[in-house]
Scaffold this active site. Structure first.
Site, PDB file in Angstrom:
ATOM      1  N   HIS A   1      41.788  44.458  37.749  1.00  0.00           N
ATOM      2  CA  HIS A   1      41.011  45.388  36.924  1.00  0.00           C
ATOM      3  C   HIS A   1      41.822  46.049  35.822  1.00  0.00           C
ATOM      4  O   HIS A   1      41.286  46.825  35.039  1.00  0.00           O
ATOM      5  CB  HIS A   1      40.365  46.463  37.808  1.00  0.00           C
ATOM      6  CG  HIS A   1      39.434  45.889  38.818  1.00  0.00           C
ATOM      7  ND1 HIS A   1      38.132  45.575  38.536  1.00  0.00           N
ATOM      8  CD2 HIS A   1      39.635  45.515  40.109  1.00  0.00           C
ATOM      9  CE1 HIS A   1      37.560  45.053  39.607  1.00  0.00           C
ATOM     10  NE2 HIS A   1      38.457  45.004  40.571  1.00  0.00           N
TER      11      HIS A   1
ATOM     12  N   SER B   1      39.627  48.649  42.960  1.00  0.00           N
ATOM     13  CA  SER B   1      38.360  48.159  42.438  1.00  0.00           C
ATOM     14  C   SER B   1      37.173  49.075  42.690  1.00  0.00           C
ATOM     15  O   SER B   1      36.228  49.079  41.914  1.00  0.00           O
ATOM     16  CB  SER B   1      38.079  46.757  42.982  1.00  0.00           C
ATOM     17  OG  SER B   1      38.292  46.693  44.360  1.00  0.00           O
TER      18      SER B   1
ATOM     19  N   LYS C   1      37.348  38.797  34.780  1.00  0.00           N
ATOM     20  CA  LYS C   1      36.951  40.191  34.515  1.00  0.00           C
ATOM     21  C   LYS C   1      37.154  40.476  33.028  1.00  0.00           C
ATOM     22  O   LYS C   1      36.365  40.003  32.222  1.00  0.00           O
ATOM     23  CB  LYS C   1      37.698  41.103  35.468  1.00  0.00           C
ATOM     24  CG  LYS C   1      37.103  40.908  36.862  1.00  0.00           C
ATOM     25  CD  LYS C   1      37.829  41.519  38.003  1.00  0.00           C
ATOM     26  CE  LYS C   1      37.058  41.188  39.283  1.00  0.00           C
ATOM     27  NZ  LYS C   1      37.912  41.143  40.462  1.00  0.00           N
TER      28      LYS C   1
HETATM   29  C1  PLP Z   1      37.847  40.429  41.740  1.00  0.00           C
HETATM   30  C2  PLP Z   1      39.112  40.674  42.462  1.00  0.00           C
HETATM   31  C3  PLP Z   1      39.838  39.642  43.041  1.00  0.00           C
HETATM   32  C4  PLP Z   1      39.298  38.246  43.136  1.00  0.00           C
HETATM   33  O1  PLP Z   1      39.321  37.609  41.910  1.00  0.00           O
HETATM   34  P1  PLP Z   1      38.292  36.406  41.680  1.00  0.00           P
HETATM   35  O2  PLP Z   1      38.845  35.682  40.510  1.00  0.00           O
HETATM   36  O3  PLP Z   1      36.982  37.047  41.409  1.00  0.00           O
HETATM   37  O4  PLP Z   1      38.298  35.589  42.919  1.00  0.00           O
HETATM   38  C5  PLP Z   1      41.059  39.937  43.602  1.00  0.00           C
HETATM   39  N1  PLP Z   1      41.535  41.185  43.607  1.00  0.00           N
HETATM   40  C6  PLP Z   1      40.856  42.219  43.070  1.00  0.00           C
HETATM   41  C7  PLP Z   1      41.437  43.592  43.114  1.00  0.00           C
HETATM   42  C8  PLP Z   1      39.619  41.992  42.491  1.00  0.00           C
HETATM   43  O5  PLP Z   1      38.930  42.998  41.999  1.00  0.00           O
END
Ligand code: PLP
Length: 394
Positions: free
Chosen positions: A208, A180, A240
């Site tokens: 991502h 990320s 996302k």
């Molecule tokens: C954003 C993210 C999460 C968490 O997901 P949410 O739905 O926002 O709780 C988990 N792992 C990674 C790599 C992320 O970027």
């Protein structure tokens, strides 16, 4: 003062002294490249709305229709009476989209990781995790009670040497598909081969990659040609690239059935509103039907990288929508971010402890909703911000 207030005051003071005090910018507009922050309009390059679906009219309409049909709240957890037809259909569509037997929708990605990891391993077992994994995978590992070991980022030898030392229990290898804060991709093919050799299971958090990567947008596994047999546990998020909210685990029927029985963050929480599931179903359709979103995003990434390299900015080896510019010192990253803001650009400065000491960065993210001109404008502003930083007496 009460000992709790005293403790909190000390913690906050320490944060301030380290310049690591975090504040929340207040957003006054829908998500999109044009973002109003604390009342001021900016061109933003920091959301994870990679395909530009968070404010798509069809997705918004699906949510409204979902509310008309199911109301607002889900009313209960999935196992009691909160599991609606919309959740059910979304799970089937996610499974089919990912080419997996089944999928299970969680309220957030953080909870999906906690739920899956703690259901799969416990005391006497082992977790091998990439050093740069998301915080939720780290916390999941710690919560599980399994022996938790981190290997060097994307380093196959480091993983292999840790695997070869394990002589009891089950082993779960857990990695982010796309990292990320760096935007690079895990060497999944080699990790799959190692997992097979050592009878371990591989879990990929594709927060991502899902929606963005691969010929069909199925994510990092799609890009690398990997299937359920290769990576038994796939986690994807819906907040996302899909632009809504929530997350899922996809895998074998038996895995999903076990999670329904065992995953506490699944069992003991209220189901997401059915309308959110309805919106996500529409969003998933758009991902499948509109490959131009991924193609345009790919073109913007190439355009940004070429431009940034010309400016002498330090990029990371990322082919994804996450394009960090490494600045180094915390204060410099903040100064760059500030200089961009003054020019009307909103880009987040990411500092330790989110990233390693001395690797503070601007985390530029591109989305399919950006235009070529907007990326060019960002590059121009970056050039000016960089010049300004160099001029400042240290
Ligand atoms: C954003 C993210 C999460 C968490 O997901 P949410 O739905 O926002 O709780 C988990 N792992 C990674 C790599 C992320 O970027």
């Amino acid at each position: 003062m009460n000992p709790f207030e005293q403790h909190l005051a000390a913690v906050l003071d320490e944060r301030r002294a380290l310049s690591r005090y975090r504040v929340r910018p207040r957003i006054d507009s829908p998500q999109g490249p044009e973002l109003t922050v604390d009342g001021v309009p900016y061109l933003a390059f920091c959301s994870n709305d990679y395909l530009g679906l968070a404010n798509h009219p069809d997705v918004a309409l699906a949510m409204r229709e979902g509310i008309d049909q199911f109301g607002v709240g889900s009313g209960a957890s999935h196992l009691v009476c909160g599991h609606s037809a919309e959740h059910h259909a979304l799970e089937q569509e996610l499974a089919s989209f990912c080419g997996r037997e089944r999928a299970l929708v969680f309220s957030t990605g953080f909870m999906a990781n906690l739920g899956a990891v703690t259901a799969l391993v416990g005391r006497g077992d082992h977790i091998l995790a990439d050093k740069l994994n998301h915080a939720s995978l780290i916390d999941a590992g710690l919560l599980s009670g399994a022996k938790f070991n981190r290997f060097l980022h994307n380093d196959i030898d480091s993983l292999c040497s840790r695997l070869s030392k394990i002589d009891s229990g089950r082993t779960l290898i857990a990695v982010d598909g796309v990292f990320s804060m760096d935007g690079d991709i895990a060497p999944l093919r080699q990790q799959v081969a190692l997992a097979r050799e050592y009878d371990a299971w591989l879990m990929v958090d594709d927060a991502h990659g899902f929606g963005c990567l691969g010929p069909n947008g199925r994510g990092t596994l799609d890009l690398l040609g990997l299937e359920q047999d290769d990576v038994p546990v796939l986690m994807g998020t819906l907040g996302k690239a899909l632009g809504t909210f929530g997350a899922f685990i996809a895998g074998s029927g038996q895995l999903i059935e076990a999670l329904i029985q065992l995953a506490r963050p699944y069992i003991y929480t209220t189901a997401m509103p059915p309308a959110v599931a309805a919106a996500t179903r529409r969003s998933l359709q758009l991902v499948a039907e509109q490959p131009w979103r991924r193609q345009h995003l790919g073109e913007l990434i190439a355009r940004f990288r070429a431009g940034a390299e010309q400016l002498g900015l330090t990029l990371m080896p990322s082919k994804t929508a996450v394009q960090p510019i490494v600045v180094g010192a915390d204060a410099d990253a903040q100064a760059m971010s500030h200089a961009l803001r003054q020019r009307g650009f909103w880009v987040a400065a990411i500092r330790p402890p989110t990233v390693a000491e001395g690797s503070a960065r601007l985390r530029v993210t591109l989305t399919a909703a950006h235009t070529n001109n907007q990326v060019d404008a960002l590059l121009k502003a970056l050039a000016e911000a960089q010049q300004e930083l160099r001029k400042e007496p240290l």
